[in-house]
Scaffold this active site. Structure first.
Site: not given
Length: 588
Positions: A246, A334, A362
Protein backbone atom coordinates in the site's frame (compact mmCIF):
# COMPACT_ATOMS: atom_id res chain seq x y z
CA UNK A 1 11.02 10.46 -22.47
CA UNK A 2 7.81 10.58 -24.50
CA UNK A 3 4.69 10.36 -22.33
CA UNK A 4 2.54 7.27 -22.73
CA UNK A 5 -0.29 8.18 -20.36
CA UNK A 6 -1.29 11.31 -22.27
CA UNK A 7 -2.35 9.09 -25.18
CA UNK A 8 -4.33 6.64 -23.04
CA UNK A 9 -8.00 7.58 -22.88
CA UNK A 10 -9.52 4.10 -22.75
CA UNK A 11 -8.50 0.47 -22.25
CA UNK A 12 -8.52 0.10 -26.05
CA UNK A 13 -5.63 2.58 -26.20
CA UNK A 14 -3.91 0.53 -23.51
CA UNK A 15 -4.25 -2.67 -25.52
CA UNK A 16 -2.39 -1.07 -28.44
CA UNK A 17 0.77 -0.79 -26.32
CA UNK A 18 3.59 -3.32 -26.37
CA UNK A 19 3.92 -5.11 -23.05
CA UNK A 20 7.37 -3.61 -22.51
CA UNK A 21 5.77 -0.12 -22.46
CA UNK A 22 3.48 -0.99 -19.56
CA UNK A 23 6.21 -0.44 -16.94
CA UNK A 24 6.67 3.15 -18.11
CA UNK A 25 2.89 3.63 -18.05
CA UNK A 26 2.86 2.43 -14.42
CA UNK A 27 5.47 5.07 -13.49
CA UNK A 28 3.44 7.80 -15.19
CA UNK A 29 0.14 6.65 -13.71
CA UNK A 30 1.61 6.76 -10.19
CA UNK A 31 3.00 10.24 -10.79
CA UNK A 32 -0.36 11.40 -12.14
CA UNK A 33 -2.23 10.13 -9.06
CA UNK A 34 0.34 11.69 -6.71
CA UNK A 35 0.24 15.03 -8.58
CA UNK A 36 -3.53 15.36 -8.29
CA UNK A 37 -4.09 13.92 -4.81
CA UNK A 38 -1.26 15.98 -3.28
CA UNK A 39 -3.28 19.11 -4.10
CA UNK A 40 -6.90 17.94 -4.27
CA UNK A 41 -6.74 15.33 -1.47
CA UNK A 42 -8.36 11.90 -1.51
CA UNK A 43 -7.53 8.21 -0.99
CA UNK A 44 -3.90 7.79 -1.94
CA UNK A 45 -2.23 4.66 -0.57
CA UNK A 46 -4.72 2.10 -1.83
CA UNK A 47 -4.64 3.38 -5.42
CA UNK A 48 -0.82 3.57 -5.51
CA UNK A 49 -0.65 -0.04 -4.38
CA UNK A 50 -2.65 -1.43 -7.32
CA UNK A 51 -1.21 0.55 -10.25
CA UNK A 52 0.36 -2.52 -11.92
CA UNK A 53 -2.68 -4.66 -11.18
CA UNK A 54 -5.00 -2.01 -12.65
CA UNK A 55 -2.98 -1.81 -15.86
CA UNK A 56 -2.73 -5.60 -16.18
CA UNK A 57 -6.48 -6.12 -15.68
CA UNK A 58 -7.46 -3.62 -18.35
CA UNK A 59 -4.68 -4.90 -20.66
CA UNK A 60 -5.81 -8.53 -20.45
CA UNK A 61 -9.58 -8.29 -20.09
CA UNK A 62 -12.13 -6.76 -22.43
CA UNK A 63 -13.66 -4.15 -20.14
CA UNK A 64 -16.39 -2.94 -19.95
CA UNK A 65 -17.89 -6.06 -21.62
CA UNK A 66 -15.97 -8.06 -19.05
CA UNK A 67 -17.16 -6.92 -15.63
CA UNK A 68 -14.62 -5.49 -13.17
CA UNK A 69 -15.60 -4.58 -9.60
CA UNK A 70 -13.34 -2.80 -7.11
CA UNK A 71 -14.35 -3.71 -3.56
CA UNK A 72 -14.87 -0.55 -1.43
CA UNK A 73 -13.33 1.48 -4.26
CA UNK A 74 -10.59 3.34 -2.38
CA UNK A 75 -8.15 1.77 -4.84
CA UNK A 76 -9.96 2.69 -8.07
CA UNK A 77 -8.21 5.97 -8.98
CA UNK A 78 -5.94 4.35 -11.58
CA UNK A 79 -8.96 2.55 -13.00
CA UNK A 80 -10.81 5.86 -13.38
CA UNK A 81 -7.84 7.54 -15.05
CA UNK A 82 -7.44 4.72 -17.60
CA UNK A 83 -11.17 4.58 -18.41
CA UNK A 84 -11.78 8.01 -19.86
CA UNK A 85 -11.73 10.21 -16.76
CA UNK A 86 -8.11 11.35 -16.87
CA UNK A 87 -8.91 14.88 -18.01
CA UNK A 88 -11.51 15.39 -15.27
CA UNK A 89 -9.70 13.52 -12.52
CA UNK A 90 -8.77 16.83 -10.90
CA UNK A 91 -12.50 17.19 -10.04
CA UNK A 92 -12.37 13.98 -7.96
CA UNK A 93 -14.60 14.19 -4.83
CA UNK A 94 -15.47 17.84 -5.53
CA UNK A 95 -18.97 19.22 -5.97
CA UNK A 96 -20.03 18.56 -9.57
CA UNK A 97 -16.94 16.42 -10.18
CA UNK A 98 -16.39 12.69 -10.35
CA UNK A 99 -17.00 10.49 -7.34
CA UNK A 100 -14.15 9.19 -5.20
CA UNK A 101 -15.69 5.72 -5.55
CA UNK A 102 -16.83 3.59 -8.52
CA UNK A 103 -20.28 4.70 -9.62
CA UNK A 104 -22.37 3.05 -12.31
CA UNK A 105 -24.00 6.24 -13.55
CA UNK A 106 -20.57 7.86 -13.98
CA UNK A 107 -19.06 5.29 -16.37
CA UNK A 108 -19.85 2.03 -18.07
CA UNK A 109 -16.47 0.81 -16.82
CA UNK A 110 -17.73 1.05 -13.22
CA UNK A 111 -19.59 -2.27 -13.25
CA UNK A 112 -20.98 -1.81 -9.73
CA UNK A 113 -21.12 1.09 -7.30
CA UNK A 114 -19.07 0.53 -4.16
CA UNK A 115 -18.18 2.51 -1.04
CA UNK A 116 -18.76 0.01 1.76
CA UNK A 117 -16.54 -3.04 1.86
CA UNK A 118 -17.04 -6.72 1.03
CA UNK A 119 -19.90 -6.41 -1.47
CA UNK A 120 -17.89 -7.22 -4.62
CA UNK A 121 -18.02 -11.04 -4.58
CA UNK A 122 -21.80 -11.20 -4.10
CA UNK A 123 -22.43 -8.60 -6.81
CA UNK A 124 -19.97 -10.28 -9.18
CA UNK A 125 -21.51 -13.71 -8.62
CA UNK A 126 -24.91 -12.21 -9.40
CA UNK A 127 -23.58 -10.87 -12.70
CA UNK A 128 -21.88 -14.17 -13.56
CA UNK A 129 -24.99 -16.22 -12.86
CA UNK A 130 -27.06 -13.75 -14.87
CA UNK A 131 -24.59 -14.16 -17.75
CA UNK A 132 -24.99 -17.94 -17.60
CA UNK A 133 -28.77 -17.69 -17.66
CA UNK A 134 -28.65 -15.37 -20.66
CA UNK A 135 -26.09 -17.33 -22.65
CA UNK A 136 -23.27 -14.75 -22.30
CA UNK A 137 -20.80 -17.54 -21.70
CA UNK A 138 -17.66 -15.73 -22.86
CA UNK A 139 -18.03 -12.80 -20.47
CA UNK A 140 -15.43 -12.59 -17.71
CA UNK A 141 -16.17 -11.36 -14.17
CA UNK A 142 -13.40 -10.00 -11.93
CA UNK A 143 -13.51 -8.64 -8.36
CA UNK A 144 -10.52 -6.98 -6.69
CA UNK A 145 -10.85 -7.30 -2.91
CA UNK A 146 -8.41 -6.54 -0.10
CA UNK A 147 -7.32 -8.88 2.68
CA UNK A 148 -9.24 -6.79 5.25
CA UNK A 149 -12.45 -6.81 3.19
CA UNK A 150 -12.36 -10.53 2.36
CA UNK A 151 -12.41 -11.30 6.08
CA UNK A 152 -15.85 -9.71 6.40
CA UNK A 153 -18.90 -11.92 6.76
CA UNK A 154 -20.54 -10.84 3.52
CA UNK A 155 -17.43 -11.70 1.50
CA UNK A 156 -17.40 -15.17 3.05
CA UNK A 157 -21.08 -15.59 2.20
CA UNK A 158 -20.26 -14.79 -1.42
CA UNK A 159 -17.28 -17.17 -1.50
CA UNK A 160 -19.36 -19.92 0.09
CA UNK A 161 -22.07 -19.65 -2.56
CA UNK A 162 -19.70 -19.15 -5.49
CA UNK A 163 -17.81 -22.33 -4.59
CA UNK A 164 -20.82 -24.54 -5.39
CA UNK A 165 -21.50 -22.86 -8.76
CA UNK A 166 -19.76 -23.09 -12.10
CA UNK A 167 -19.83 -19.29 -12.35
CA UNK A 168 -17.07 -17.75 -14.41
CA UNK A 169 -15.58 -15.47 -11.76
CA UNK A 170 -12.09 -14.41 -10.77
CA UNK A 171 -11.52 -13.01 -7.28
CA UNK A 172 -8.24 -11.10 -7.09
CA UNK A 173 -7.17 -10.96 -3.45
CA UNK A 174 -5.07 -7.82 -3.07
CA UNK A 175 -3.08 -8.71 0.03
CA UNK A 176 -1.17 -5.82 1.60
CA UNK A 177 -1.98 -6.63 5.26
CA UNK A 178 -3.85 -3.30 5.45
CA UNK A 179 -7.37 -1.98 5.36
CA UNK A 180 -7.46 1.63 6.48
CA UNK A 181 -5.71 0.43 9.63
CA UNK A 182 -3.66 -2.80 9.77
CA UNK A 183 -5.74 -5.92 9.10
CA UNK A 184 -6.67 -8.04 12.09
CA UNK A 185 -7.90 -11.53 12.86
CA UNK A 186 -7.12 -15.17 12.19
CA UNK A 187 -7.47 -14.87 8.41
CA UNK A 188 -4.73 -12.24 8.37
CA UNK A 189 -2.49 -14.68 10.24
CA UNK A 190 -3.37 -17.43 7.75
CA UNK A 191 -2.53 -15.21 4.76
CA UNK A 192 0.76 -14.28 6.39
CA UNK A 193 1.55 -17.99 6.73
CA UNK A 194 0.68 -18.52 3.05
CA UNK A 195 3.13 -15.77 2.10
CA UNK A 196 5.90 -17.25 4.22
CA UNK A 197 5.19 -20.82 3.17
CA UNK A 198 4.24 -21.97 6.68
CA UNK A 199 0.50 -22.42 6.12
CA UNK A 200 -1.04 -25.82 6.72
CA UNK A 201 -1.24 -27.97 3.63
CA UNK A 202 -4.93 -27.42 2.97
CA UNK A 203 -5.68 -24.08 1.34
CA UNK A 204 -8.80 -22.37 2.68
CA UNK A 205 -9.87 -21.14 -0.78
CA UNK A 206 -9.34 -24.51 -2.42
CA UNK A 207 -11.49 -26.01 0.35
CA UNK A 208 -14.22 -23.59 -0.82
CA UNK A 209 -13.84 -25.02 -4.37
CA UNK A 210 -11.91 -22.10 -5.82
CA UNK A 211 -9.05 -22.67 -8.25
CA UNK A 212 -6.33 -20.93 -6.21
CA UNK A 213 -3.16 -19.36 -7.65
CA UNK A 214 -0.47 -17.48 -5.78
CA UNK A 215 0.75 -15.67 -3.96
CA UNK A 216 2.40 -13.67 -6.76
CA UNK A 217 4.10 -10.26 -6.85
CA UNK A 218 1.45 -7.61 -7.50
CA UNK A 219 4.06 -5.16 -8.78
CA UNK A 220 5.42 -7.49 -11.50
CA UNK A 221 3.45 -6.33 -14.51
CA UNK A 222 4.71 -9.06 -16.83
CA UNK A 223 3.94 -11.80 -14.29
CA UNK A 224 0.49 -10.36 -13.58
CA UNK A 225 -0.45 -10.10 -17.25
CA UNK A 226 0.76 -13.63 -17.96
CA UNK A 227 -1.17 -15.12 -15.02
CA UNK A 228 -4.36 -13.18 -15.77
CA UNK A 229 -4.20 -14.33 -19.40
CA UNK A 230 -3.89 -17.94 -18.22
CA UNK A 231 -6.77 -17.63 -15.75
CA UNK A 232 -8.97 -16.11 -18.43
CA UNK A 233 -9.16 -19.53 -20.08
CA UNK A 234 -9.99 -21.53 -16.94
CA UNK A 235 -13.66 -22.08 -16.20
CA UNK A 236 -15.39 -21.78 -12.84
CA UNK A 237 -14.53 -19.84 -9.65
CA UNK A 238 -10.88 -18.78 -9.41
CA UNK A 239 -8.88 -16.83 -6.83
CA UNK A 240 -5.60 -15.08 -7.57
CA UNK A 241 -3.62 -14.10 -4.45
CA UNK A 242 -1.56 -10.98 -5.17
CA UNK A 243 0.94 -9.38 -2.75
CA UNK A 244 1.19 -5.58 -2.95
CA UNK A 245 2.52 -2.67 -0.92
CA UNK A 246 0.00 0.00 0.00
CA UNK A 247 1.38 3.42 -0.96
CA UNK A 248 3.86 1.89 -3.46
CA UNK A 249 6.01 4.49 -5.19
CA UNK A 250 5.86 7.21 -2.54
CA UNK A 251 8.32 6.45 0.27
CA UNK A 252 6.37 8.27 3.00
CA UNK A 253 3.17 6.47 1.98
CA UNK A 254 4.89 3.09 2.13
CA UNK A 255 6.36 3.86 5.56
CA UNK A 256 3.19 5.27 7.12
CA UNK A 257 0.32 3.45 5.45
CA UNK A 258 -2.37 4.47 7.94
CA UNK A 259 -1.75 8.23 7.59
CA UNK A 260 -1.32 8.04 3.81
CA UNK A 261 -4.56 6.14 3.24
CA UNK A 262 -6.10 9.63 2.92
CA UNK A 263 -3.33 12.06 3.86
CA UNK A 264 -4.80 15.43 2.95
CA UNK A 265 -2.48 17.79 1.07
CA UNK A 266 1.21 16.88 0.83
CA UNK A 267 4.41 17.71 -1.05
CA UNK A 268 4.37 15.51 -4.16
CA UNK A 269 8.18 15.35 -4.33
CA UNK A 270 8.94 14.49 -0.69
CA UNK A 271 5.59 13.18 0.51
CA UNK A 272 5.77 15.54 3.53
CA UNK A 273 2.31 16.42 4.81
CA UNK A 274 1.27 20.04 4.59
CA UNK A 275 1.91 21.61 7.96
CA UNK A 276 -1.17 22.32 10.01
CA UNK A 277 -1.91 25.82 11.23
CA UNK A 278 -0.54 26.68 14.68
CA UNK A 279 -3.79 28.40 15.56
CA UNK A 280 -5.49 26.64 18.47
CA UNK A 281 -8.62 24.94 17.16
CA UNK A 282 -11.47 23.03 18.77
CA UNK A 283 -10.83 19.28 18.80
CA UNK A 284 -12.35 16.76 16.43
CA UNK A 285 -15.42 15.08 17.90
CA UNK A 286 -13.76 11.69 17.36
CA UNK A 287 -10.83 12.76 19.55
CA UNK A 288 -13.16 14.05 22.27
CA UNK A 289 -14.79 10.61 22.21
CA UNK A 290 -11.47 8.74 22.23
CA UNK A 291 -9.82 10.75 25.00
CA UNK A 292 -12.95 10.86 27.14
CA UNK A 293 -13.31 7.09 26.84
CA UNK A 294 -9.76 6.57 28.16
CA UNK A 295 -10.47 9.03 30.99
CA UNK A 296 -13.61 7.10 31.97
CA UNK A 297 -12.10 3.64 31.47
CA UNK A 298 -9.19 4.41 33.77
CA UNK A 299 -11.72 4.93 36.58
CA UNK A 300 -14.29 2.30 35.58
CA UNK A 301 -12.71 -1.10 35.01
CA UNK A 302 -15.92 -2.49 33.46
CA UNK A 303 -15.62 -0.23 30.40
CA UNK A 304 -14.60 -1.86 27.11
CA UNK A 305 -14.41 -0.41 23.59
CA UNK A 306 -15.22 -2.08 20.26
CA UNK A 307 -14.72 -0.86 16.70
CA UNK A 308 -15.16 -2.66 13.36
CA UNK A 309 -11.82 -1.81 11.70
CA UNK A 310 -11.78 1.96 12.33
CA UNK A 311 -9.51 2.49 15.38
CA UNK A 312 -7.77 5.52 13.87
CA UNK A 313 -10.80 7.09 12.20
CA UNK A 314 -12.89 6.71 15.34
CA UNK A 315 -10.03 7.46 17.79
CA UNK A 316 -10.57 4.23 19.70
CA UNK A 317 -6.79 3.99 19.06
CA UNK A 318 -6.30 6.06 22.24
CA UNK A 319 -7.83 3.29 24.34
CA UNK A 320 -6.05 0.59 22.32
CA UNK A 321 -2.77 2.26 23.24
CA UNK A 322 -3.61 3.04 26.88
CA UNK A 323 -5.63 -0.07 27.86
CA UNK A 324 -5.09 -2.58 25.02
CA UNK A 325 -6.71 -5.57 26.74
CA UNK A 326 -10.06 -3.74 26.94
CA UNK A 327 -10.22 -2.31 23.40
CA UNK A 328 -11.16 -4.55 20.49
CA UNK A 329 -10.76 -4.02 16.73
CA UNK A 330 -12.89 -6.81 15.26
CA UNK A 331 -12.14 -6.14 11.59
CA UNK A 332 -14.69 -5.17 8.95
CA UNK A 333 -17.51 -6.93 10.78
CA UNK A 334 -20.22 -4.53 11.90
CA UNK A 335 -22.78 -7.26 12.62
CA UNK A 336 -20.28 -9.16 14.75
CA UNK A 337 -19.28 -5.94 16.55
CA UNK A 338 -22.86 -5.25 17.65
CA UNK A 339 -23.63 -8.77 18.82
CA UNK A 340 -20.22 -9.07 20.50
CA UNK A 341 -21.13 -5.89 22.39
CA UNK A 342 -24.48 -7.43 23.32
CA UNK A 343 -22.77 -10.55 24.62
CA UNK A 344 -20.37 -8.52 26.75
CA UNK A 345 -23.23 -6.43 28.11
CA UNK A 346 -25.03 -9.55 29.35
CA UNK A 347 -22.09 -10.13 31.67
CA UNK A 348 -22.17 -6.65 33.17
CA UNK A 349 -19.51 -4.93 31.09
CA UNK A 350 -20.04 -1.30 30.03
CA UNK A 351 -19.62 -1.55 26.27
CA UNK A 352 -18.86 1.43 24.03
CA UNK A 353 -19.46 0.14 20.50
CA UNK A 354 -17.97 2.76 18.21
CA UNK A 355 -19.19 2.64 14.59
CA UNK A 356 -19.54 5.20 11.82
CA UNK A 357 -23.20 6.08 11.35
CA UNK A 358 -23.18 4.86 7.75
CA UNK A 359 -21.69 1.50 8.79
CA UNK A 360 -24.21 0.82 11.57
CA UNK A 361 -26.72 0.45 8.74
CA UNK A 362 -24.99 -2.86 8.02
CA UNK A 363 -25.88 -4.20 11.46
CA UNK A 364 -29.49 -3.07 11.72
CA UNK A 365 -30.92 -6.49 12.51
CA UNK A 366 -28.37 -6.97 15.30
CA UNK A 367 -29.26 -3.59 16.84
CA UNK A 368 -32.93 -4.62 16.94
CA UNK A 369 -32.70 -8.34 17.62
CA UNK A 370 -29.61 -8.75 19.79
CA UNK A 371 -29.56 -5.43 21.65
CA UNK A 372 -32.93 -3.64 21.74
CA UNK A 373 -35.32 -6.59 22.14
CA UNK A 374 -33.17 -7.83 25.03
CA UNK A 375 -32.84 -4.26 26.34
CA UNK A 376 -29.08 -4.57 26.81
CA UNK A 377 -27.43 -1.24 27.72
CA UNK A 378 -24.90 -1.15 24.88
CA UNK A 379 -23.56 2.36 24.26
CA UNK A 380 -23.38 2.99 20.50
CA UNK A 381 -21.12 5.92 19.59
CA UNK A 382 -21.95 6.88 16.01
CA UNK A 383 -19.12 8.84 14.44
CA UNK A 384 -19.57 10.69 11.09
CA UNK A 385 -23.27 11.37 11.71
CA UNK A 386 -24.76 13.90 9.27
CA UNK A 387 -23.24 15.04 5.99
CA UNK A 388 -19.57 14.01 5.77
CA UNK A 389 -18.49 15.92 2.67
CA UNK A 390 -16.32 14.57 -0.13
CA UNK A 391 -16.93 10.84 0.44
CA UNK A 392 -20.52 11.37 -0.67
CA UNK A 393 -23.75 9.39 -0.40
CA UNK A 394 -22.22 6.04 0.59
CA UNK A 395 -20.70 7.69 3.66
CA UNK A 396 -23.18 10.41 4.70
CA UNK A 397 -24.57 9.46 8.11
CA UNK A 398 -27.98 11.00 7.53
CA UNK A 399 -30.33 8.07 8.14
CA UNK A 400 -29.46 7.10 11.71
CA UNK A 401 -32.12 9.14 13.53
CA UNK A 402 -34.82 7.79 11.22
CA UNK A 403 -33.80 4.15 11.32
CA UNK A 404 -33.10 4.13 15.07
CA UNK A 405 -36.04 6.23 16.26
CA UNK A 406 -38.55 3.48 15.45
CA UNK A 407 -36.75 0.90 17.62
CA UNK A 408 -38.29 0.40 21.09
CA UNK A 409 -36.03 0.66 24.18
CA UNK A 410 -33.38 2.72 22.35
CA UNK A 411 -32.28 6.16 23.61
CA UNK A 412 -30.98 8.56 20.93
CA UNK A 413 -28.74 11.48 21.82
CA UNK A 414 -27.10 14.14 19.63
CA UNK A 415 -24.79 16.52 21.54
CA UNK A 416 -24.71 20.24 20.79
CA UNK A 417 -20.99 20.40 21.58
CA UNK A 418 -18.03 18.55 23.05
CA UNK A 419 -19.12 19.08 26.67
CA UNK A 420 -22.51 17.47 25.98
CA UNK A 421 -20.72 14.52 24.34
CA UNK A 422 -18.53 14.05 27.41
CA UNK A 423 -21.47 14.37 29.75
CA UNK A 424 -23.57 11.75 27.98
CA UNK A 425 -20.61 9.33 27.87
CA UNK A 426 -20.13 9.87 31.60
CA UNK A 427 -23.85 9.41 32.25
CA UNK A 428 -24.07 6.25 30.13
CA UNK A 429 -21.19 4.49 31.89
CA UNK A 430 -22.80 5.15 35.28
CA UNK A 431 -25.49 2.72 34.17
CA UNK A 432 -28.57 2.98 31.94
CA UNK A 433 -31.79 0.99 31.81
CA UNK A 434 -31.69 0.92 28.02
CA UNK A 435 -29.25 0.92 25.09
CA UNK A 436 -28.26 4.33 23.75
CA UNK A 437 -27.04 5.70 20.41
CA UNK A 438 -24.90 8.83 20.66
CA UNK A 439 -24.44 10.47 17.26
CA UNK A 440 -21.82 13.12 16.49
CA UNK A 441 -20.37 14.56 13.27
CA UNK A 442 -17.16 14.32 11.35
CA UNK A 443 -14.75 17.16 11.99
CA UNK A 444 -14.20 19.72 14.69
CA UNK A 445 -16.44 20.91 17.48
CA UNK A 446 -16.89 24.47 18.73
CA UNK A 447 -15.09 24.68 22.05
CA UNK A 448 -11.44 25.24 22.90
CA UNK A 449 -11.96 24.56 26.62
CA UNK A 450 -13.80 21.26 26.33
CA UNK A 451 -12.22 19.20 29.12
CA UNK A 452 -14.54 20.44 31.85
CA UNK A 453 -15.50 18.15 34.76
CA UNK A 454 -18.22 15.78 33.59
CA UNK A 455 -21.79 15.95 34.89
CA UNK A 456 -24.62 13.45 34.99
CA UNK A 457 -27.45 14.29 32.59
CA UNK A 458 -31.15 13.67 33.15
CA UNK A 459 -32.32 11.29 30.42
CA UNK A 460 -34.83 12.94 28.09
CA UNK A 461 -34.20 16.54 29.18
CA UNK A 462 -34.00 19.43 26.70
CA UNK A 463 -32.89 22.95 27.58
CA UNK A 464 -33.71 26.55 26.81
CA UNK A 465 -30.86 28.40 25.08
CA UNK A 466 -32.89 31.57 24.47
CA UNK A 467 -36.47 32.56 25.30
CA UNK A 468 -38.71 34.29 22.74
CA UNK A 469 -42.26 35.36 21.98
CA UNK A 470 -43.22 34.31 18.46
CA UNK A 471 -40.95 31.76 16.75
CA UNK A 472 -39.25 28.77 18.38
CA UNK A 473 -36.25 27.05 16.77
CA UNK A 474 -35.82 23.51 18.07
CA UNK A 475 -32.46 22.00 17.14
CA UNK A 476 -30.71 18.72 17.84
CA UNK A 477 -26.98 18.20 17.60
CA UNK A 478 -24.14 20.53 16.60
CA UNK A 479 -26.23 22.17 13.87
CA UNK A 480 -27.77 24.03 16.81
CA UNK A 481 -24.66 26.20 16.90
CA UNK A 482 -25.65 27.48 13.46
CA UNK A 483 -29.04 28.48 14.89
CA UNK A 484 -27.29 30.39 17.67
CA UNK A 485 -25.19 32.21 15.07
CA UNK A 486 -28.35 33.04 13.13
CA UNK A 487 -30.00 34.57 16.20
CA UNK A 488 -26.94 36.72 16.79
CA UNK A 489 -27.06 37.86 13.17
CA UNK A 490 -30.80 38.67 13.23
CA UNK A 491 -30.51 40.40 16.60
CA UNK A 492 -34.21 39.75 17.26
CA UNK A 493 -33.97 39.75 21.03
CA UNK A 494 -37.58 38.97 21.78
CA UNK A 495 -39.22 37.28 18.80
CA UNK A 496 -37.12 34.13 18.31
CA UNK A 497 -36.49 31.42 20.89
CA UNK A 498 -33.97 28.60 20.64
CA UNK A 499 -34.15 25.21 22.35
CA UNK A 500 -31.55 22.41 22.35
CA UNK A 501 -33.02 18.90 22.18
CA UNK A 502 -30.04 16.55 22.54
CA UNK A 503 -32.41 13.69 23.41
CA UNK A 504 -34.26 12.81 20.23
CA UNK A 505 -35.70 9.81 22.03
CA UNK A 506 -37.15 10.11 24.59
CA UNK A 507 -38.25 13.63 23.79
CA UNK A 508 -38.70 16.17 26.56
CA UNK A 509 -42.49 16.14 26.12
CA UNK A 510 -43.14 18.47 29.07
CA UNK A 511 -41.01 21.27 27.59
CA UNK A 512 -42.16 20.47 24.06
CA UNK A 513 -45.81 20.83 25.04
CA UNK A 514 -45.07 24.27 26.57
CA UNK A 515 -43.27 25.33 23.38
CA UNK A 516 -46.10 24.15 21.13
CA UNK A 517 -48.65 26.03 23.23
CA UNK A 518 -46.62 29.23 23.53
CA UNK A 519 -45.23 29.95 20.05
CA UNK A 520 -47.00 30.76 16.80
CA UNK A 521 -44.38 29.16 14.56
CA UNK A 522 -42.14 26.15 15.19
CA UNK A 523 -38.93 25.42 13.28
CA UNK A 524 -37.02 22.16 13.74
CA UNK A 525 -33.41 21.81 12.64
CA UNK A 526 -31.35 18.63 12.20
CA UNK A 527 -28.56 17.25 10.01
CA UNK A 528 -30.36 13.95 9.42
CA UNK A 529 -33.14 12.79 7.14
CA UNK A 530 -36.25 14.96 7.29
CA UNK A 531 -38.30 11.80 6.69
CA UNK A 532 -38.77 10.14 10.06
CA UNK A 533 -36.25 12.30 11.89
CA UNK A 534 -36.31 14.71 14.85
CA UNK A 535 -38.74 17.11 13.15
CA UNK A 536 -41.07 14.21 12.41
CA UNK A 537 -41.00 13.28 16.11
CA UNK A 538 -42.02 16.85 17.04
CA UNK A 539 -44.79 16.83 14.43
CA UNK A 540 -46.09 13.46 15.65
CA UNK A 541 -46.20 14.69 19.25
CA UNK A 542 -48.01 17.89 18.27
CA UNK A 543 -50.61 15.84 16.41
CA UNK A 544 -51.02 13.44 19.32
CA UNK A 545 -51.84 16.26 21.75
CA UNK A 546 -54.10 18.03 19.26
CA UNK A 547 -51.97 21.10 18.54
CA UNK A 548 -52.11 22.20 14.91
CA UNK A 549 -49.56 24.87 14.08
CA UNK A 550 -47.09 25.41 11.28
CA UNK A 551 -44.09 23.21 12.05
CA UNK A 552 -41.33 23.69 9.50
CA UNK A 553 -38.84 20.81 9.34
CA UNK A 554 -35.31 21.61 8.20
CA UNK A 555 -33.56 18.30 7.50
CA UNK A 556 -31.95 16.31 4.71
CA UNK A 557 -34.49 16.03 1.84
CA UNK A 558 -35.67 12.74 0.40
CA UNK A 559 -32.88 12.15 -2.11
CA UNK A 560 -29.24 11.10 -1.91
CA UNK A 561 -26.96 14.09 -1.39
CA UNK A 562 -23.91 14.20 -3.66
CA UNK A 563 -20.24 14.57 -2.67
CA UNK A 564 -18.54 17.92 -2.10
CA UNK A 565 -17.48 20.34 0.62
CA UNK A 566 -19.87 20.12 3.57
CA UNK A 567 -20.83 23.81 3.47
CA UNK A 568 -21.95 23.38 -0.16
CA UNK A 569 -23.91 20.25 0.71
CA UNK A 570 -25.75 22.10 3.49
CA UNK A 571 -26.90 24.61 0.86
CA UNK A 572 -28.00 21.83 -1.51
CA UNK A 573 -29.93 20.19 1.33
CA UNK A 574 -31.47 23.53 2.33
CA UNK A 575 -30.27 23.34 5.95
CA UNK A 576 -27.70 26.13 5.77
CA UNK A 577 -27.96 29.32 7.80
CA UNK A 578 -29.26 31.42 4.89
CA UNK A 579 -32.11 28.99 4.15
CA UNK A 580 -33.26 29.04 7.77
CA UNK A 581 -32.86 32.82 7.92
CA UNK A 582 -35.00 33.39 4.82
CA UNK A 583 -37.75 31.21 6.24
CA UNK A 584 -37.75 32.82 9.69
CA UNK A 585 -37.65 36.41 8.40
CA UNK A 586 -41.08 36.13 6.78
CA UNK A 587 -42.63 35.88 10.25
CA UNK A 588 -40.70 38.73 11.89
Amino acid sequence: MKSILEHINSPNDLKSLKEKDLEQLAVELREFIIDIVSVKEGHLGASLGVVELTIALHYVFNTPTDKLIWDVGHQAYGHKILTGRKNIFNTNRQLGGISGFPKMEESGYDAFGTGHSSTSISALLGMALAAQLQGKLQRQHIAVIGDASIASGMAFEGLNHAGVTKANILVVLNDNAMGIDPSVGALKKYLTNVKTGTAKEENIFECLNFNYTGPIDGHDLHGLAKELERLKHIEGPKLLHVITTKGKGLKKAEENQVTYHAPGKFNKQTGELQKKTNVTQPPKFQDVFGKTLVELAQKNEKIVGITPAMPTGSSLKFMMEAIPNRAFDVGIAEQHAVTLAAGMATDGLVVFCNIYSTFLQRAYDQVIHDVAIQNLPVIFCLDRAGLVGEDGPTHHGVFDISYLRCIPNLIIFSPLNEIELRNIMYTAQLGLDHPIAIRYPRGRGNLIDWQAPMEKLTIGKAKVLKEGTKIAILSTGPIGNMASNLLSELNQHTAIAHYDFPFIKPLDTILLKEILQKYDYIVTLEDGSAVGGFGSAVLEFANNIGIHKIIKIFGIPDYFITHGATENLYKIAGIDQMSVKQYVQQFL
